[in-house]
Design a protein around this motif. Structure first.
Motif, PDB file in Angstrom:
ATOM      1  N   GLU A 182       0.837  -1.201   0.000  1.00 52.78           N
ATOM      2  CA  GLU A 182       0.000   0.000   0.000  1.00 52.78           C
ATOM      3  C   GLU A 182       0.876   1.256   0.000  1.00 52.78           C
ATOM      4  O   GLU A 182       0.608   2.198  -0.741  1.00 52.78           O
ATOM      5  N   ILE A 183       1.957   1.206   0.811  1.00 46.02           N
ATOM      6  CA  ILE A 183       2.855   2.368   0.867  1.00 46.02           C
ATOM      7  C   ILE A 183       3.448   2.609  -0.517  1.00 46.02           C
ATOM      8  O   ILE A 183       3.479   3.738  -1.014  1.00 46.02           O
ATOM      9  N   VAL A 184       3.906   1.496  -1.161  1.00 49.05           N
ATOM     10  CA  VAL A 184       4.530   1.644  -2.487  1.00 49.05           C
ATOM     11  C   VAL A 184       3.512   2.185  -3.487  1.00 49.05           C
ATOM     12  O   VAL A 184       3.782   3.155  -4.207  1.00 49.05           O
ATOM     13  N   ILE A 185       2.330   1.569  -3.514  1.00 44.16           N
ATOM     14  CA  ILE A 185       1.313   1.990  -4.496  1.00 44.16           C
ATOM     15  C   ILE A 185       0.934   3.455  -4.277  1.00 44.16           C
ATOM     16  O   ILE A 185       0.790   4.224  -5.224  1.00 44.16           O
ATOM     17  N   ASN A 186       0.800   3.833  -3.006  1.00 44.32           N
ATOM     18  CA  ASN A 186       0.414   5.213  -2.723  1.00 44.32           C
ATOM     19  C   ASN A 186       1.523   6.196  -3.063  1.00 44.32           C
ATOM     20  O   ASN A 186       1.269   7.361  -3.342  1.00 44.32           O
TER      21      ASN A 186
END
Ligand code: ADP
Length: 589
Positions: A182-186
């Motif tokens: 999620e951190i990467v995608i965001n």
């Protein structure tokens, strides 16, 4: 558990009924069931039957435990009223004790307490009468099953706790991975939208929210067509089946598209680059959705357009003086218009060669800028591909011969003079493409084959099936390193090695060829072996003889009507800008 409880309590009840109503006082077998035990058995039977029929699945463990307690209580009453530690029902108690561990610590404690209470009672009430050692056997009989059950329960508990620990560790790991993803995608600055196989948006990152003008709360759960509204080159919204996202969901093949616009939530139009990848498309699983990566390329496109405009204008402007220089050089080299010595002739010939190269470069740059502006719209006509390619090959024969190469057209046969005369043995393939485009591509491929072959031969061939015609140009030249093959059709790509360094070129020929062939619904590719040679293939759609005849007829009918002149491939220069090729020697300024 409910079934076992029901069965045992029914057996106890049956014994009670048989002994009481059928055997009466005759029963001395010792298998007596007193009334309180029969009542307890009846209650247990009712409870177990009710649990069996109505108990909810989720509460099964608790219900089973309750049934177990009821059965234990019934057995306890039975034992109490039938002789205590000497009761034959002790066997049933032992059996029940063994299973106590199944219900955990509480059941073990209760069974242990019940057994010891009985023993204590016996010791206190009948101890003196029974003698000291008489309670040793009941003690062992009652305690041993509880002990065994405890050991088994502990072992199982340890295994369960290991499993639980492993499960917890896995869950933690998964949640960490999910958090990281999620951190990467965001953090990705490009818009990322995950769509399931039904076309429903499952995930939308902040960049995509900003780009599309939709919040996560609004977009997730909606059909992607309501959120990602794509607009084609014609300025109209793409029909659902033409949407690249739909195509990926259906075909499971990744797709890249840089030619579409997107309508944001507020109605603003932006140019976008779309990279769509299927999810779960391996051999075993079906596509479970697609991930769309969206990038705003409005600025990039504007820059590209400005660059193309600059190149186009500059090439246009520079072509004029270059053509003039070429003209002057031609005149200087012409013995009837100028008298020069041999040394000067050598210099001037070199200058003419360089000027011709410059002229080709400007022409190529103009074609590239036209291709990038989508101004390469083909003007298709019926082409008899074999005859057409034979003619193009013939026009380059001189060039090949000068280099000492053997250039031949396969359908005409080796050493054959004329393909047309061999028509009976070589098939006729018709295609409906732009002749100018096809000529430029064929010229470029044969010219390259001659250019990049030091010795040997160049052969040109035409083959086909029901739907396509394939042109091929094979050479015995320097070949192409495998790592360069995938880049070969890119703009300005030239292979830089000792074999090619001496050979002049712009790196635009194959790029232009690809654009021209793609504009005509065909495709181009190469197969090559380094040091052995290359084969370039061009595949274009084939039309039937009947269709060709129909089209030729309508072309002929159109030709009879007065029409506007056909636009040449290179833009026609206005009269004022036409190259001033001098016809008489002039004094250079
Ligand atoms: P160029 O003007 O440099 O020939 P092209 O786009 O036509 O530009 O070709 C790109 C590069 O591909 C060339 O520089 C050359 O290295 C390689 N190439 C093209 N055709 C051949 C061929 N027939 N044999 C080997 N290399 C080739």
């Amino acid at each position: 558990m409910c079934e076992i409880t029901l069965l045992i309590s029914l057996v106890i009840l049956s014994i009670y009924i048989v002994v009481t109503f059928f055997l009466g006082d005759k029963s001395t077998a010792g298998l007596l069931v007193p009334l309180p035990a029969a009542v307890a058995a009846l209650a247990t039977a009712v409870i177990s039957f009710t649990s069996y029929v109505w108990a909810p699945q989720a509460q099964m463990h608790l219900v089973a435990f309750f049934n177990y307690l009821c059965l234990s209580a019934t057995t306890g009453i039975l034992i109490f009223f039938t002789g205590g530690v000497r009761s034959p029902y002790i066997v049933l108690w032992m059996l029940l004790s063994i299973f106590a561990g199944l219900f955990g610590k509480l059941a073990l404690i209760l069974i242990f307490l019940a057994a010891n209470s009985l023993l204590a009672y016996e010791f206190v009430v009948h101890g003196a009468q029974l003698g000291r050692g008489a309670l040793v056997v009941p003690l062992l009989a009652l305690e041993t099953p509880v002990l065994i059950s405890y050991i088994v329960w502990r072992e199982k508990g340890a295994q369960d706790s290991k499993k639980t620990q492993a499960f917890d560790a896995l869950a933690k790991q998964l949640s960490q991975v999910a958090n990281k993803s999620e951190i990467v995608i965001n953090a990705i600055t490009e818009g990322v939208v995950a769509i399931d196989v039904q076309g429903i948006i499952q995930l939308i990152n902040p960049a995509a929210q900003e780009l599309l003008g939709w919040t996560k709360q609004d977009a997730v759960g909606l059909d992607y067509r309501s959120v990602i509204k794509l607009i084609g080159i014609n300025g109209k919204e793409l029909p659902p089946e033409a949407s690249p996202i739909q195509q990926v969901l259906v075909s499971s093949k990744p797709l890249v598209n840089n030619d579409l616009a997107l309508m944001t939530h507020s109605g603003k139009k932006i140019l976008v680059s779309l990279v769509i990848s299927p999810v779960g498309q391996d051999k075993t699983t079906q596509t479970s959705g697609a991930i769309a990566v969206i990038r705003d390329i409005t600025g990039e496109k504007a820059e590209e357009r400005q660059k193309a405009e600059f190149i186009s204008t500059a090439s246009h402007e520079m072509r004029t003086p270059v053509a003039a220089i070429e003209g002057y050089l031609g005149l200087a080299l012409n013995p009837s218009t100028a008298a020069i010595d041999d040394k000067a002739r050598t210099y001037l010939m070199k200058a003419q060669e360089a000027t011709q190269h410059l002229g080709t470069l400007f022409q190529d740059l103009l074609t590239v800028s036209r291709a990038e502006d989508n101004r390469l719209a083909p003007k298709p006509t019926v082409v008899d591909v074999v005859a057409f390619l034979h003619e193009v090959t013939e026009s380059l024969m001189q060039k090949a011969q000068t280099k000492g190469l053997f250039l031949y057209f396969k359908p005409a046969g080796v050493g054959g003079e004329d393909a047309i005369s061999n028509r009976t043995i070589s098939p006729v393939f018709y295609s409906f493409v732009d002749q100018g485009h096809l000529r430029e591509v064929a010229n470029n491929l044969i010219d390259n084959a001659i250019k990049y072959t030091k010795q040997g031969s160049v052969s040109v061939d035409v083959t086909g099936d029901d739907n396509t015609v394939t042109l091929s140009v094979a050479d015995s030249g320097i070949g192409i390193p495998p790592e360069d093959v995938s880049h070969l059709f890119q703009k300005f790509y030239r292979i830089d090695n000792s074999d090619t360094r001496e050979i002049g070129g712009t790196g635009l020929g194959l790029y232009i060829s690809r654009r021209l062939i793609e504009a005509n619904n065909g495709h181009i590719w190469v197969e090559s072996a380094l040091g052995k040679g290359s084969v370039f293939y061009v595949q274009i759609p084939r039309i039937t003889h009947e269709r060709a005849a129909e089209l030729l007829e309508s072309e002929a009918a159109q030709a009879k009507q007065p029409t506007t002149p056909v636009q040449p491939l290179a833009p026609a220069l206005p009269a004022s800008q036409a190259p001033a090729i001098p016809t008489v020697p002039q004094q250079p300024a």
